[in-house]
Design an enzyme around this catalytic site. Structure first.
Site, PDB file in Angstrom:
ATOM      1  N   TRP A 135       0.820  -1.206   0.000  1.00 60.23           N
ATOM      2  CA  TRP A 135       0.000   0.000   0.000  1.00 60.23           C
ATOM      3  C   TRP A 135       0.857   1.260   0.000  1.00 60.23           C
ATOM      4  O   TRP A 135       1.397   1.651   1.033  1.00 60.23           O
ATOM      5  CB  TRP A 135      -0.932  -0.005   1.224  1.00 60.23           C
ATOM      6  CG  TRP A 135      -1.965  -1.092   1.135  1.00 60.23           C
ATOM      7  CD1 TRP A 135      -3.051  -1.103   0.308  1.00 60.23           C
ATOM      8  CD2 TRP A 135      -2.013  -2.313   1.884  1.00 60.23           C
ATOM      9  NE1 TRP A 135      -3.769  -2.275   0.488  1.00 60.23           N
ATOM     10  CE2 TRP A 135      -3.165  -3.028   1.453  1.00 60.23           C
ATOM     11  CE3 TRP A 135      -1.208  -2.887   2.871  1.00 60.23           C
ATOM     12  CZ2 TRP A 135      -3.514  -4.267   1.973  1.00 60.23           C
ATOM     13  CZ3 TRP A 135      -1.566  -4.111   3.392  1.00 60.23           C
ATOM     14  CH2 TRP A 135      -2.710  -4.790   2.934  1.00 60.23           C
ATOM     15  N   HIS A 179      -7.280   1.714   2.312  1.00 61.77           N
ATOM     16  CA  HIS A 179      -8.382   0.758   2.152  1.00 61.77           C
ATOM     17  C   HIS A 179      -9.448   1.049   3.209  1.00 61.77           C
ATOM     18  O   HIS A 179      -9.228   1.905   4.079  1.00 61.77           O
ATOM     19  CB  HIS A 179      -7.887  -0.702   2.216  1.00 61.77           C
ATOM     20  CG  HIS A 179      -7.031  -1.027   3.430  1.00 61.77           C
ATOM     21  ND1 HIS A 179      -6.542  -2.280   3.683  1.00 61.77           N
ATOM     22  CD2 HIS A 179      -6.584  -0.251   4.472  1.00 61.77           C
ATOM     23  CE1 HIS A 179      -5.830  -2.272   4.800  1.00 61.77           C
ATOM     24  NE2 HIS A 179      -5.847  -1.053   5.286  1.00 61.77           N
ATOM     25  N   ARG A 191      -4.410   5.941  -2.862  1.00 62.00           N
ATOM     26  CA  ARG A 191      -3.090   5.299  -2.925  1.00 62.00           C
ATOM     27  C   ARG A 191      -2.166   6.119  -3.796  1.00 62.00           C
ATOM     28  O   ARG A 191      -2.581   6.648  -4.832  1.00 62.00           O
ATOM     29  CB  ARG A 191      -3.203   3.867  -3.462  1.00 62.00           C
ATOM     30  CG  ARG A 191      -3.884   2.956  -2.460  1.00 62.00           C
ATOM     31  CD  ARG A 191      -3.860   1.498  -2.845  1.00 62.00           C
ATOM     32  NE  ARG A 191      -4.819   0.772  -2.001  1.00 62.00           N
ATOM     33  CZ  ARG A 191      -5.070  -0.518  -2.078  1.00 62.00           C
ATOM     34  NH1 ARG A 191      -4.438  -1.260  -2.982  1.00 62.00           N
ATOM     35  NH2 ARG A 191      -5.949  -1.068  -1.276  1.00 62.00           N
ATOM     36  N   GLN A 226     -13.825   1.657  -2.138  1.00 61.92           N
ATOM     37  CA  GLN A 226     -13.857   0.254  -1.717  1.00 61.92           C
ATOM     38  C   GLN A 226     -15.134   0.031  -0.922  1.00 61.92           C
ATOM     39  O   GLN A 226     -15.732   0.974  -0.405  1.00 61.92           O
ATOM     40  CB  GLN A 226     -12.668  -0.085  -0.807  1.00 61.92           C
ATOM     41  CG  GLN A 226     -11.387  -0.385  -1.560  1.00 61.92           C
ATOM     42  CD  GLN A 226     -10.320  -1.033  -0.681  1.00 61.92           C
ATOM     43  OE1 GLN A 226     -10.435  -1.076   0.546  1.00 61.92           O
ATOM     44  NE2 GLN A 226      -9.285  -1.530  -1.322  1.00 61.92           N
ATOM     45  N   VAL A 229      -6.134 -11.314   7.860  1.00 64.58           N
ATOM     46  CA  VAL A 229      -7.020 -12.494   7.778  1.00 64.58           C
ATOM     47  C   VAL A 229      -6.189 -13.773   7.744  1.00 64.58           C
ATOM     48  O   VAL A 229      -5.043 -13.779   7.305  1.00 64.58           O
ATOM     49  CB  VAL A 229      -7.940 -12.445   6.529  1.00 64.58           C
ATOM     50  CG1 VAL A 229      -9.021 -11.406   6.688  1.00 64.58           C
ATOM     51  CG2 VAL A 229      -7.142 -12.240   5.256  1.00 64.58           C
ATOM     52  N   ALA A 264     -14.075 -11.273   6.824  1.00 67.97           N
ATOM     53  CA  ALA A 264     -14.041  -9.905   6.289  1.00 67.97           C
ATOM     54  C   ALA A 264     -13.778  -9.986   4.794  1.00 67.97           C
ATOM     55  O   ALA A 264     -13.241 -10.983   4.304  1.00 67.97           O
ATOM     56  CB  ALA A 264     -12.947  -9.097   6.971  1.00 67.97           C
TER      57      ALA A 264
HETATM   58  C1  FA5 Z   1      -7.353  -4.546   0.184  1.00 66.16           C
HETATM   59  O1  FA5 Z   1      -7.343  -3.310   0.119  1.00 66.16           O
HETATM   60  C2  FA5 Z   1      -7.877  -5.284   1.400  1.00 66.16           C
HETATM   61  N1  FA5 Z   1      -8.174  -4.327   2.435  1.00 66.16           N
HETATM   62  C3  FA5 Z   1      -9.115  -6.077   1.020  1.00 66.16           C
HETATM   63  C4  FA5 Z   1      -9.534  -7.050   2.084  1.00 66.16           C
HETATM   64  C5  FA5 Z   1     -10.460  -6.679   3.036  1.00 66.16           C
HETATM   65  C6  FA5 Z   1      -8.990  -8.338   2.149  1.00 66.16           C
HETATM   66  C7  FA5 Z   1     -10.842  -7.583   4.038  1.00 66.16           C
HETATM   67  C8  FA5 Z   1      -9.357  -9.226   3.121  1.00 66.16           C
HETATM   68  C9  FA5 Z   1     -10.294  -8.844   4.080  1.00 66.16           C
HETATM   69  P1  FA5 Z   1      -6.511  -4.842  -2.274  1.00 66.16           P
HETATM   70  O2  FA5 Z   1      -5.330  -3.968  -2.155  1.00 66.16           O
HETATM   71  O3  FA5 Z   1      -6.378  -6.046  -3.111  1.00 66.16           O
HETATM   72  O4  FA5 Z   1      -7.028  -5.322  -0.854  1.00 66.16           O
HETATM   73  O5  FA5 Z   1      -7.728  -3.952  -2.804  1.00 66.16           O
HETATM   74  C10 FA5 Z   1      -9.045  -4.462  -2.870  1.00 66.16           C
HETATM   75  C11 FA5 Z   1      -9.730  -3.953  -4.127  1.00 66.16           C
HETATM   76  O6  FA5 Z   1      -9.697  -2.542  -4.173  1.00 66.16           O
HETATM   77  C12 FA5 Z   1      -9.064  -4.403  -5.423  1.00 66.16           C
HETATM   78  O7  FA5 Z   1      -9.520  -5.675  -5.821  1.00 66.16           O
HETATM   79  C13 FA5 Z   1      -9.510  -3.347  -6.387  1.00 66.16           C
HETATM   80  O8  FA5 Z   1     -10.793  -3.645  -6.881  1.00 66.16           O
HETATM   81  C14 FA5 Z   1      -9.598  -2.129  -5.508  1.00 66.16           C
HETATM   82  N2  FA5 Z   1      -8.414  -1.301  -5.695  1.00 66.16           N
HETATM   83  C15 FA5 Z   1      -7.219  -1.407  -5.078  1.00 66.16           C
HETATM   84  N3  FA5 Z   1      -6.356  -0.470  -5.518  1.00 66.16           N
HETATM   85  C16 FA5 Z   1      -7.006   0.244  -6.450  1.00 66.16           C
HETATM   86  C17 FA5 Z   1      -6.679   1.376  -7.284  1.00 66.16           C
HETATM   87  N4  FA5 Z   1      -5.485   1.961  -7.235  1.00 66.16           N
HETATM   88  N5  FA5 Z   1      -7.618   1.840  -8.126  1.00 66.16           N
HETATM   89  C18 FA5 Z   1      -8.837   1.271  -8.160  1.00 66.16           C
HETATM   90  N6  FA5 Z   1      -9.224   0.234  -7.420  1.00 66.16           N
HETATM   91  C19 FA5 Z   1      -8.322  -0.285  -6.558  1.00 66.16           C
END
Ligand code: FA5
Length: 344
Positions: A156, A175, A201, A215, A258, A312
């Protein structure tokens, strides 16, 4: 004097006939019938006449006055009628024309998708809550089992806020997961919430990444919750959102908060799993990250991890909208191009 009267009348009538607008009628009335008008002056002169003559001339003068007044009234009515007719003609409206359409606003496509996703979870018993976009390091990372220097922080890239105290402590949340901690701090189990909201981000944007995006987080904690609850709820969500015949796949993934962690995918609705450009020939489309809440996270908020367990999940609604509508670039949502937005 009688001749004088006849002359005045003839002139007055001629002038009146020639008039074409209501305003000049008043000038005419003042000139002939007003207090110092010509006819009034004749009437005033009556006193100097011998009594006999006075009677005849007086009667004639009154007669002339009455006729002029009647003519004035007639003329005024006629002129007003003509003016009204002209106004009606000029200001004519066609009441049978269709009305002018009022331009209607509508919700942004991401707002629509966020509401739909939250609505689906509400039907499954979840409550919708929101939280701060400016967060503390503690909630965004540390309480989620990501201590300083933990390599997972590299997942992140973060916008830090300069608080003038030299320490990196305040940030824009990367997130919605910090709301897991905030909700559990505030309540005792059972917990069932979904949390929509903006995240940030420090990333270069491309077709699938924005630096500001949404999100939707989900959290359920209760006695004896198992992976079966996670699978049941998320599979049901996927079917309600993407179609009753969708197949759902869970594969191992890693998130520090998790254990075990999974990525959730659906079979591609573009090709039913055969391979196409929506799923990039994989047959599957990833829709979210999820997992069973880590015992260390539960301990952090004073939930006994032996008594309570939970799951979650977190997903990107832009991603869901892109899949749903076949959009190949996330940046289109935020370019403020009305031609694009009008389509939803
Ligand atoms: C997370 O942010 C975790 N907090 C998700 C999670 C929650 C996992 C609870 C387990 C339990 P990740 O970095 O993969 O995970 O982001 C989740 C989703 O956010 C991605 O699948 C995507 O759809 C969206 N996302 C992430 N970064 C971006 C971005 N820069 N632009 C648009 N969508 C994004």
């Amino acid at each position: 004097m009688q001749d004088q009267l006849t002359g005045i009348e003839a002139q007055a009538v001629a002038e009146l006939r020639a008039m074409t607008d209501v305003r000049s009628l008043e000038e005419w009335r003042v000139a002939y019938l007003g207090r110092s008008g010509r006819l009034t002056q004749v009437l005033r002169g009556l006193g100097s006449l011998p009594i006999e003559e006075r009677r005849t001339v007086g009667a004639q003068a009154n007669e002339v006055k009455r006729r002029l007044e009647a003519l004035l009234e007639e003329k005024e009515a006629a002129l007003r009628q003509t003016e009204l007719a002209r106004e009606l003609e000029q200001g004519r409206i066609d009441v049978t024309l269709p009305g002018r359409p009022v331009p209607l606003g509508r919700l942004h496509p991401i707002t629509q998708v966020v509401r739909e996703i939250c609505g689906t979870f509400q039907q499954l018993g979840f409550q919708v809550v929101e939280g701060p976009e400016v967060e503390l390091d503690y909630y965004n990372f540390e309480a989620l089992n990501i201590p300083p220097e933990h390599p997972a922080r590299e997942m992140w890239d973060t916008f830090w806020i300069d608080t003038g105290e030299g320490e990196r402590n305040v940030l824009l949340r990367t997130h919605t997961s910090p709301m897991q901690i905030r909700v559990m701090e505030q309540t005792r189990p059972p917990v069932r919430v979904v949390v929509p909201g903006r995240c940030y981000r420090y990333e270069a944007t491309d077709a699938t990444h924005e630096s500001i995006f949404y999100q939707i987080e989900g959290l359920a904690v209760d006695r004896a919750m198992t992976m079966a609850d996670l699978k049941g709820v998320l599979a049901e969500f996927a079917r309600r959102m993407f179609g009753q015949n969708r197949r759902v796949r869970f594969r191992c993934d890693y998130f520090p908060f998790v254990e075990p962690g999974v990525e959730v995918s659906i079979d591609c609705f573009g090709c039913n799993g055969m391979g196409c450009n929506i799923c990039r020939d994989a047959g599957w489309i990833e829709i979210m990250g999820a997992g069973m809440v880590h015992p260390k996270v539960l301990e952090r908020v004073n939930y006994d991890p032996v008594e309570y367990t939970g799951f979650a999940f977190g997903m990107g609604p832009e991603r869901v909208a892109m899949l749903r509508y076949g959009i190949d670039d996330i940046r289109l949502f935020y370019a403020n191009d009305i031609r694009f937005l009008r389509q939803f």
